[in-house]
Design an enzyme around this catalytic site. Structure first.
Site, PDB file in Angstrom:
ATOM      1  N   CYS A 259     -10.292  -2.612 -12.821  1.00 15.61           N
ATOM      2  CA  CYS A 259      -9.342  -3.648 -12.257  1.00 15.61           C
ATOM      3  C   CYS A 259      -9.140  -2.874 -10.634  1.00 15.61           C
ATOM      4  CB  CYS A 259      -8.361  -3.620 -12.774  1.00 15.61           C
ATOM      5  SG  CYS A 259      -7.082  -2.241 -13.096  1.00 15.61           S
ATOM      6  N   CYS A 280       1.358  -5.882 -14.712  1.00 13.04           N
ATOM      7  CA  CYS A 280       0.422  -5.077 -14.584  1.00 13.04           C
ATOM      8  C   CYS A 280       1.106  -3.834 -15.391  1.00 13.04           C
ATOM      9  CB  CYS A 280      -0.126  -4.520 -13.294  1.00 13.04           C
ATOM     10  SG  CYS A 280      -1.172  -2.975 -13.054  1.00 13.04           S
ATOM     11  N   ASP A 281       0.259  -2.908 -15.932  1.00 11.12           N
ATOM     12  CA  ASP A 281       0.849  -1.845 -16.586  1.00 11.12           C
ATOM     13  C   ASP A 281       1.529  -0.862 -15.742  1.00 11.12           C
ATOM     14  OD1 ASP A 281       0.830   0.217 -18.962  1.00 11.12           O
ATOM     15  OD2 ASP A 281      -0.816   1.166 -17.683  1.00 11.12           O
TER      16      ASP A 281
END
Length: 379
Positions: A259, A280-281
């Protein structure tokens, strides 16, 4: 089922940020909104079933990837994952293939885990920062003891049970000058896929300065170039280094799978143990909370205008310095979380690691170009 197959990956957090270690550089433990809350110690069966059902529906068919992350996801226990696998099998339609992956510190892996992971076809990512003196400088237990011996024991169990596994190594100011030592250590362990993750810690949320243990851009670029030089001599076709694999994709005109090198973001969101969906993480905060899978479908969350805007902002906010760069196709400005410095002419939004990636991609470009030439001649 969705009308067509769609590729996405979700980092699902069955225990939130809970972990049995206290790694000094962890960006998630202590920051998760679901760590030590009234929501319990792990994802409920209701949320688990809802998530799995919706994930398969949103994927629309083909290969469906489940990525179990944390914190330390093993803390959820084997029975949790047995339920997860049973639910996957219940909701998987004909022609659809489920792939499970779990990212772990491996300190809790025992024979029971080894048997389960092998039987159910899990892929395992193991966090290991190199030889003991590097690894134990950061990856510690809650009482300050090192974890290297426990990780190596977990790795050996995975190997004994023939569980597919790879290694993620954090590159910090501590080990960045030992590129070939790290690479050869993993190679000699029999690791066939290696990810080197640069440690970039801002001193504060809006600061353009980084902590002393962060890797510098120049050092990280040299680190990757030295690993490439070690790899190209003897290990082509034997070992995969993630950043080299991503560079090679440009030789074949393929999209990036990682990504951070894609032109747009948003295809790797995070789902917390209570069902909260974040962009998102690395952006698990109130500004990036899109919704909850218990209130709306996962497919609608993936397609939410705010999620789309988050992804498109990566490209639209790219400075001219990046747009005119000779390695734009390889880098695409890298991850937005690291875009906090100014370009040489003062434009904001340049990636902190720019000089390093630019050095590395230019270093390997002749090899990439030669691969592209040979491929075109043979096709």
């Amino acid at each position: 089922m969705g009308s067509e197959n769609r590729e996405f990956q979700i980092f699902v957090k069955p225990v939130g940020g809970r972990c049995n270690l206290r790694c000094s550089y962890c960006y998630y433990t202590g920051h998760s909104h679901q760590e030590g809350t009234a929501g319990g110690q792990r994802m409920s069966d209701e949320v688990l079933e809802t998530y799995i059902k919706q994930h398969i529906q949103a994927a629309g068919g083909g290969e469906v990837f489940f990525s179990w992350h944390g914190g330390e996801p093993v803390l959820a226990g084997i029975d949790f994952y047995r339920r997860a696998v049973a639910l996957e099998k219940r909701y998987t339609p004909p022609g659809c293939r489920i792939v499970n992956g779990i990212q772990t510190n491996a300190t809790l892996i025992d024979d029971a885990w080894g048997r389960f992971l092998k039987e159910e076809g899990f892929y395992v990512g193991v966090s290991l920062d190199g030889p003991e003196w590097f690894h134990d400088s950061s990856r510690l237990r809650t009482d300050g003891r090192g974890t290297f011996t426990s990780v190596m024991r977990g790795l050996e169990i995975l190997r004994q049970h023939d569980v597919p596994h790879e290694v993620l190594c954090v590159v910090s100011n501590c080990n960045v000058h030992a590129s070939l030592e790290l690479y050869r250590f993993f190679r000699d362990l029999g690791i066939e896929f290696i990810t080197f993750l640069p440690l970039v810690e801002r001193k504060s949320r809006n600061s353009s300065e980084v902590t002393g243990r962060s890797v510098s851009a120049a050092d990280f670029g040299r680190f990757l170039a030295e690993v490439f030089d070690g790899w190209i001599v003897n290990d082509i076709g034997k070992i995969k280094v993630q950043v080299i694999e991503e560079a090679l994709r440009t030789a074949f005109g393929q999209d990036h799978t990682l990504c951070i090198f894609n032109p747009v973001c948003g295809a790797v969101p995070a789902v917390e143990m209570n069902g909260d969906f974040y962009s998102c993480d690395h952006f698990v905060d109130g500004d990036h909370l899109i919704g909850n899978i218990m209130n709306q479908s996962l497919e609608s969350l993936l397609d939410d205008p705010r999620q789309k805007a988050f992804g498109e902002a990566r490209k639209s906010a790219m400075p001219r310095y990046c747009l005119e760069c000779e390695v734009l196709d390889m880098c695409n400005g890298e991850c937005p979380r690291n875009r906090f410095i100014n370009t040489p002419d003062g434009e904001p939004g340049l990636n902190y690691l720019c000089d390093g990636y630019r050095y590395f991609f230019n270093h390997c470009r002749p090899f990439i170009n030669e691969v592209a030439r040979l491929w075109k001649e043979g096709s």
